[in-house]
Design an enzyme around this catalytic site. Sequence first.
Site, PDB file in Angstrom:
ATOM      1  N   HIS A   1     -13.670   9.989  -5.988  1.00 52.33           N
ATOM      2  CA  HIS A   1     -12.773  10.154  -7.129  1.00 52.33           C
ATOM      3  C   HIS A   1     -11.695  11.211  -6.888  1.00 52.33           C
ATOM      4  O   HIS A   1     -11.283  11.920  -7.804  1.00 52.33           O
ATOM      5  CB  HIS A   1     -13.556  10.429  -8.418  1.00 52.33           C
ATOM      6  CG  HIS A   1     -14.199   9.188  -8.947  1.00 52.33           C
ATOM      7  ND1 HIS A   1     -15.392   8.720  -8.451  1.00 52.33           N
ATOM      8  CD2 HIS A   1     -13.804   8.308  -9.885  1.00 52.33           C
ATOM      9  CE1 HIS A   1     -15.719   7.610  -9.085  1.00 52.33           C
ATOM     10  NE2 HIS A   1     -14.764   7.321  -9.964  1.00 52.33           N
TER      11      HIS A   1
ATOM     12  N   CYS B   1       0.804  -1.225   0.000  1.00 53.86           N
ATOM     13  CA  CYS B   1       0.000   0.000   0.000  1.00 53.86           C
ATOM     14  C   CYS B   1       0.835   1.272   0.000  1.00 53.86           C
ATOM     15  O   CYS B   1       0.284   2.372  -0.007  1.00 53.86           O
ATOM     16  CB  CYS B   1      -0.966   0.000   1.186  1.00 53.86           C
ATOM     17  SG  CYS B   1      -2.285  -1.217   0.986  1.00 53.86           S
TER      18      CYS B   1
ATOM     19  N   GLU C   1     -12.746  -0.760   3.544  1.00 58.43           N
ATOM     20  CA  GLU C   1     -11.754  -0.444   2.523  1.00 58.43           C
ATOM     21  C   GLU C   1     -11.755  -1.486   1.405  1.00 58.43           C
ATOM     22  O   GLU C   1     -11.453  -1.193   0.259  1.00 58.43           O
ATOM     23  CB  GLU C   1     -10.376  -0.367   3.178  1.00 58.43           C
ATOM     24  CG  GLU C   1      -9.300   0.173   2.290  1.00 58.43           C
ATOM     25  CD  GLU C   1      -7.995   0.366   3.024  1.00 58.43           C
ATOM     26  OE1 GLU C   1      -7.700   1.516   3.385  1.00 58.43           O
ATOM     27  OE2 GLU C   1      -7.291  -0.640   3.245  1.00 58.43           O
TER      28      GLU C   1
END
Length: 142
Positions: free
Chosen positions: A71, A23, A129
Amino acid sequence: MMKIAKEFTFDMGHMLDGHDGKCHNLHGHTYTLQVEVAGALITTGSSAGMVLDYGDIKRIVKEHVTAKLDHAFAYFEENENECRVAKLLQEMERKTVALPCRSTAEGLAMVIYDWLAPYLPVSAIRLGETPTSFCEYTGELS
């Protein structure tokens, strides 16, 4: 006391600079957000028998959370590398949002709670998530 919740989804990009796992790379998620509110039932008017109208929750969450995050590239405002990525995206007129913490699910849940608390009687934020990983924040760290 009664509790109700409404669920939302949004897509967001981030990176965890300095993390030892994968990540640390720029990537994104489709997040699932559950906003739980608590209170007594309204006793009069058109909302009698409700804690709060779900439509009001939807409007407030859209204005204060999903409009900011959906976004967008979320970045920790104190991390040099993440700020560099954000600056490049801003120069390209892309959507970014600065956070006062790392963009972990846990950090995001706390930020979302703080963004909503002035407008809703929030009792919990649950943030997924991935389809199998989520966290919950109730306003206090144990």
